[in-house]
Design an enzyme around this catalytic site. Structure first.
Site, PDB file in Angstrom:
ATOM      1  N   ASP A   1     -45.388  -6.770  63.555  1.00 43.90           N
ATOM      2  CA  ASP A   1     -44.777  -8.205  62.409  1.00 43.90           C
ATOM      3  C   ASP A   1     -43.599  -8.319  63.135  1.00 43.90           C
ATOM      4  OD1 ASP A   1     -47.270  -7.353  60.831  1.00 43.90           O
ATOM      5  OD2 ASP A   1     -45.396  -7.048  59.001  1.00 43.90           O
TER       6      ASP A   1
ATOM      7  N   HIS B   1     -43.545  -3.590  64.756  1.00 45.49           N
ATOM      8  CA  HIS B   1     -43.012  -4.381  64.622  1.00 45.49           C
ATOM      9  C   HIS B   1     -42.759  -5.079  66.146  1.00 45.49           C
ATOM     10  CE1 HIS B   1     -42.352  -3.516  60.625  1.00 45.49           C
ATOM     11  NE2 HIS B   1     -42.215  -4.554  59.881  1.00 45.49           N
TER      12      HIS B   1
END
Length: 730
Positions: free
Chosen positions: A83, A237
């Site tokens: 992400d 992430h």
């Protein structure tokens, strides 16, 4: 070249359009700066959960038939998801790890980051990975209104179209995690996206690597399984901070699970869904390209202006410190040499030889030589009487003649001077030809070798001429600048101009005096040697700032131009913003004309070189370039207040205003003025300063377009009053 006399007008439309474009870019960049990555947000108190069919289902949710259906990963299949990217530092490192291990993943990218790094976005797709939407600014979709959610998703699709020519079917909501943690508000937002055709992706295992818990903990979270051999969607992430632990953890996750028969692939491949990316038509690419270009331009603009903002702060601070240091040096020198310069200095090697100048022809200097005061006057009926009376009332011990040159006035100027019938005052009438021609006519008629030039709206103190002439005892001095002060300083505009004259003009002149590069002897109060005037061909008529042009020409001869702060004169300043604009427009345009005319001084030696490399460079930096950049920097300051931490811009503004106030108090003290007007200084930064900056913009545009500016006359209000009752001119 044909010179037009009409002033440019259309550029104001361009300027407004430019300001509007800057504002739009600032707003776009400010909006995009919501893309902060995985950041804390306000958790709702006792939130209602999503429907059981969602919280108890798989991490990939579709609404193909209007009914939510949760999909789970096949056994021994891992979908690594990242992400908040793409990030120019961490996304390439993760891509390198995946390529070396022949693994594929799914990247949920932020639209603003896609627009900022289109090449990196294309690399993700080129290497066989999927891209999904993570909104444009990492907005909390559960808390945002429905229109904002749709805008965020639409902008992300446009960014993808502009960067890579595709749209995506995948979407992950920021701040979401596993299905069993989904709230009712989050589900409503997800459901709206699902109805628009998106596949909603949550996670089986949230590593919380954004908190940097350590590589071992990230790996442990990713490997946790309900039962051996199951598949999973793992959340990681690739942006939002230091991702060193994430990169190391991905390597270990793949290396530990692959020997156990696990495969690492994209979500759509693992679940047999249609490809995540859909090619878009040309018009969608064009619209996306416009967004990507604007976003990158906005980021570049704010970055550049941020650097310029810091540079401007450094330069202005350095200038303020420099002015105060030189003002102190000037004050110490003045105290060391009170009154006039004493002695009879020898001519320095290489100094110019001026026939008839005491000290150069072997004759001792006369302590009080005869003086001719020249007053050019065009429609000065409001103040000419006070001007002439103040000159006639001088206590100068030597001979003084006052020559008023009526330059074709259409009012009662000449009649008023005649009606005064003051001894030693002569009136010369001539057709209107402009201020330089009037000064030259007066100089031709003058009898003395020392010429004092005075504007027709200026009043001298009784000892002003004596202080102006005193430095002329040094034969190396060719001109003397007096200390012009604002007479009509009542009201806010008057106080602003008073502050500017004392803090700006006079501090500048003290510095120029110390550095021996004085660029301007003001037309309101100045003294010149006739020989110096003759050497440069008289008062020049080629520019609209004849005082600056003349002073620069004298500096280039090698003669000194000095500042005498005790030579006080009060002048009438513009009483309205329109009148102020007209005056400063002429000053600024004329000064730039003079700077261009004398540009060769930058590469010359001696006094001319000092003027060029000190005076002209200073004027270029602080009187041309800095004002040109100031409007954009002011817009950036507003941008910082709205979109960044406002403490920084506010603190910088407060600190600089405080420094200016302290410098202003010192400057007022040097000039023997009360410091009460300084209360108006902060307000000066809001209106007055911007007006002067726009004057510079107008002047530069006028000069670049080659437009010939006409003389800007200022309407006098009669600050000094006392106008005799005489008939009007015919």
């Amino acid at each position: 070249m044909t010179v037009r006399s009409r002033e440019p007008r259309g550029h104001w439309v361009l300027l407004l359009l430019g300001a509007f474009a800057l504002a739009v870019l600032f707003l776009l960049d400010g909006f995009a700066r919501g893309a902060v990555g995985e950041a804390p947000h306000r958790e709702p108190v006792r939130p209602a959960p999503a429907p059981p069919e969602v919280t108890g289902g798989g991490p990939v949710v579709t609404l193909a038939d209007g009914t939510p259906r949760g999909l789970r990963m096949p056994p021994r299949t891992i979908a690594l998801t990242f992400d908040d990217g793409p990030d120019p530092e961490w996304t390439p490192r993760l891509l390198d790890v995946l390529r070396r291990r022949d693994a594929h993943a799914t990247f949920f990218a932020i639209g603003a980051h896609i627009a900022q790094h289109p090449a990196l976005t294309r690399r993700v797709l080129r290497e066989g990975h999927d891209i999904g939407s993570h909104t444009y600014t990492h907005v909390d979709m559960a808390a945002a209104p429905a229109w904002r959610d749709r805008l965020e998703l639409d902008l992300t699709q446009r960014a993808l179209a502009g960067a890579a020519g595709v749209h995506t079917r995948l979407m992950r909501m920021p701040y979401s995690s596993r299905p069993d943690g989904l709230t009712e508000a989050e589900w409503r937002a997800a459901e709206r996206a699902g109805e628009d055709g998106y596949v909603i992706v949550l996670a089986d295992r949230d590593t919380e690597d954004w908190a940097r818990p350590g590589t071992a903990e990230i790996v442990r979270s990713a490997l946790a399984a309900g039962r051996r051999g199951e598949g999973a969607v793992v959340m990681l992430h690739d942006s939002g901070g230091d991702r060193t632990q994430t990169v190391a953890a991905v390597e270990q996750i793949i290396d530990r699970l692959r020997p156990m028969g696990y495969r690492f692939t994209t979500l759509t491949q693992a679940l047999g869904l249609p490809p995540a990316q859909v090619a878009v038509p040309v018009h969608e690419r064009a619209a996306g390209w416009a967004l990507v270009t604007a976003q990158r331009a906005a980021a570049t603009l704010t970055g550049t202006l941020g650097a310029l903002f810091a540079l401007a702060g450094i330069l202005c601070t350095a200038r303020l410190v420099m002015l105060l240091i030189f003002a102190h040096v000037h004050m110490r020198r003045a105290r060391g040499h009170p009154g006039r310069v004493r002695g009879h200095p020898r001519r320095a090697r290489g100094a110019p030889v001026l026939p008839g100048v005491p000290g150069y022809d072997g004759l001792p200097p006369d302590p009080f030589p005869p003086v001719s005061v020249i007053v050019p006057a065009y429609n000065e009926e409001a103040g000419i009487a006070a001007t002439v009376r103040s000159l006639a009332a001088t206590d100068y011990p030597g001979t003084v003649e006052v020559i008023v040159v009526d330059d074709g006035s259409t009012d009662r100027t000449a009649a008023i001077v005649e009606a005064l019938r003051l001894p030693g005052v002569r009136l010369i009438r001539k057709p209107n030809g402009g201020k330089p021609s009037a000064l030259n006519a007066g100089a031709a008629a003058a009898r003395a070798e020392i010429l004092v030039l005075v504007d027709g709206d200026t009043v001298f103190r009784h000892d002003t001429i004596r202080h102006l002439v005193a430095p002329m005892s040094d034969p190396r001095v060719g001109a003397v600048s007096g200390n012009a002060k604002v007479a009509n300083r009542g009201g806010l505009l008057g106080r602003w101009q008073h502050i500017e004259y004392v803090i700006g003009f006079n501090l500048d002149r003290r510095m120029f005096d110390v550095l021996r590069c004085m660029p301007t002897v003001p037309g309101a109060v100045g003294a010149f040697r006739r020989a110096a005037l003759a050497r440069v061909g008289g008062v020049p008529e080629e520019t609209l700032a004849e005082d600056t042009d003349l002073t620069m020409a004298i500096c280039r001869t090698g003669l000194r131009v000095v500042y005498e702060e005790k030579a006080l004169a009060w002048t009438e300043a513009p009483s309205s913003l329109r009148q102020l604009w007209r005056q400063r427009y002429r000053w600024c345009y004329g000064t730039m004309q003079a700077m261009w005319k004398h540009r060769r001084a930058v590469v010359e030696r001696g006094g001319s070189g000092r003027l060029g490399r000190r005076g002209l460079v200073y004027l270029t930096v602080f009187h041309v370039l800095t004002p040109l950049l100031a409007p954009a920097i002011d817009l950036f300051a507003l941008y910082g207040l709205v979109f960044l931490d406002p403490a920084g811009p506010l603190l910088m503004w407060a600190a600089f205003t405080a420094a200016q106030t302290a410098a202003g108090a010192y400057a007022l003290w040097l000039d023997g003025e009360p410091i009460r007007p300084l209360w108006a200084l902060p307000f000066q930064q809001i209106v007055y300063r911007q007006l002067l900056y726009l004057v510079v913009v107008q002047s530069v545009v006028t000069a670049v377009l080659g437009v010939g500016l006409r003389w800007q006359t200022i309407r006098r209000t009669g600050t000094f009053g006392d106008v005799p009752d005489v008939p009007a001119a015919r």
